[in-house]
Design an enzyme around this catalytic site. Sequence first.
Site, PDB file in Angstrom:
ATOM      1  N   ARG A  89       0.807  -1.215   0.000  1.00  0.00           N
ATOM      2  CA  ARG A  89       0.000   0.000   0.000  1.00  0.00           C
ATOM      3  C   ARG A  89       0.841   1.266   0.000  1.00  0.00           C
ATOM      4  NH1 ARG A  89      -4.962  -2.514   2.353  1.00  0.00           N
ATOM      5  NH2 ARG A  89      -6.616  -0.974   2.354  1.00  0.00           N
ATOM      6  N   ARG A 134     -17.551  -4.891  10.202  1.00  0.00           N
ATOM      7  CA  ARG A 134     -16.274  -4.166  10.221  1.00  0.00           C
ATOM      8  C   ARG A 134     -16.491  -2.750  10.682  1.00  0.00           C
ATOM      9  NH1 ARG A 134     -12.481  -5.095   5.042  1.00  0.00           N
ATOM     10  NH2 ARG A 134     -11.913  -2.994   5.706  1.00  0.00           N
TER      11      ARG A 134
HETATM   12  P1  ADP Z   1     -10.167  -2.066   2.466  1.00  0.00           P
HETATM   13  O1  ADP Z   1      -9.203  -2.118   1.305  1.00  0.00           O
HETATM   14  O2  ADP Z   1     -11.511  -2.601   2.134  1.00  0.00           O
HETATM   15  O3  ADP Z   1     -10.218  -0.739   3.137  1.00  0.00           O
HETATM   16  P2  ADP Z   1      -8.474  -3.891   4.029  1.00  0.00           P
HETATM   17  O4  ADP Z   1      -9.126  -5.044   4.668  1.00  0.00           O
HETATM   18  O5  ADP Z   1      -7.492  -4.167   2.932  1.00  0.00           O
HETATM   19  O6  ADP Z   1      -9.673  -3.005   3.573  1.00  0.00           O
HETATM   20  O7  ADP Z   1      -7.720  -2.991   5.124  1.00  0.00           O
HETATM   21  C1  ADP Z   1      -8.395  -2.468   6.240  1.00  0.00           C
HETATM   22  C2  ADP Z   1      -7.447  -1.539   7.015  1.00  0.00           C
HETATM   23  O8  ADP Z   1      -6.296  -2.286   7.469  1.00  0.00           O
HETATM   24  C3  ADP Z   1      -6.858  -0.380   6.221  1.00  0.00           C
HETATM   25  O9  ADP Z   1      -7.709   0.746   6.187  1.00  0.00           O
HETATM   26  C4  ADP Z   1      -5.552  -0.113   7.013  1.00  0.00           C
HETATM   27  O10 ADP Z   1      -5.795   0.582   8.199  1.00  0.00           O
HETATM   28  C5  ADP Z   1      -5.094  -1.502   7.406  1.00  0.00           C
HETATM   29  N1  ADP Z   1      -4.189  -2.109   6.387  1.00  0.00           N
HETATM   30  C6  ADP Z   1      -4.454  -3.202   5.613  1.00  0.00           C
HETATM   31  N2  ADP Z   1      -3.420  -3.473   4.800  1.00  0.00           N
HETATM   32  C7  ADP Z   1      -2.477  -2.522   5.057  1.00  0.00           C
HETATM   33  C8  ADP Z   1      -1.176  -2.226   4.529  1.00  0.00           C
HETATM   34  N3  ADP Z   1      -0.636  -2.974   3.553  1.00  0.00           N
HETATM   35  N4  ADP Z   1      -0.493  -1.165   5.026  1.00  0.00           N
HETATM   36  C9  ADP Z   1      -1.008  -0.420   6.003  1.00  0.00           C
HETATM   37  N5  ADP Z   1      -2.229  -0.612   6.531  1.00  0.00           N
HETATM   38  C10 ADP Z   1      -2.962  -1.650   6.079  1.00  0.00           C
END
Ligand code: ADP
Length: 192
Positions: A89, A134
Amino acid sequence: MFNIILFGPPGSGKGTQSEKLIAAYGLIHLSTGDLLRSEIAKQTSLGIEAKIIMDKGQLVPDAVVVGMISSALDANPQAGGFLFDGFPRTVAQSEALDTLLSLKNTEIGVVLALDVSEEELVKRLLNRGLTSGRSDDNTESVVRARITEYHAKTSVVARYYGQFNKVVHVKGEGSVAEIFTLLCSEIDKRLS
Ligand code: ADP
């Protein structure tokens, strides 16, 4: 080994398409969101700290998610390939992933980027919030904060992999089956 990044903003359908892709291609699914939610469910100290950040719609620190991914790669030495969902990300996460994969003599084969309009994303996420349980899907301000984080920090990941000609954009609006067919045809092109 063929490794895929499924890329796109929150609500673009990465989770839904990941389930179908791992079944079709025998990949191991690595979703940092799912890994973090499992830490929250187990109430580990990592999970308790991550939840505070996730509930604001912000990104957890790079070192935390890179560490989780590194352990998951080590835990699956026999994998035929990995599907990364919600990771990397940031550019720092992308560079760390490339290093981890090169240590295993492999690399990212393709970055499949799902394109979805912002209004459709907000609608889908708030709708998911009605049933997903969630806490980050319930409030419009948190949903919009996640989309803002995506534009500020995550959209540059496509530019990073674009340097290596690895990014393909796929329309993420339409039926689940239609989008899946588009994704498969891009993967098949690269496998043959
Ligand atoms: P979505 O893409 O539907 O928002 P995710 O399940 O991928 O949901 O992620 C939910 C939350 O988890 C994000 O908003 C962030 O806070 C955290 N998160 C997930 N993956 C990462 C990552 N690679 N780096 C930093 N934070 C992350």
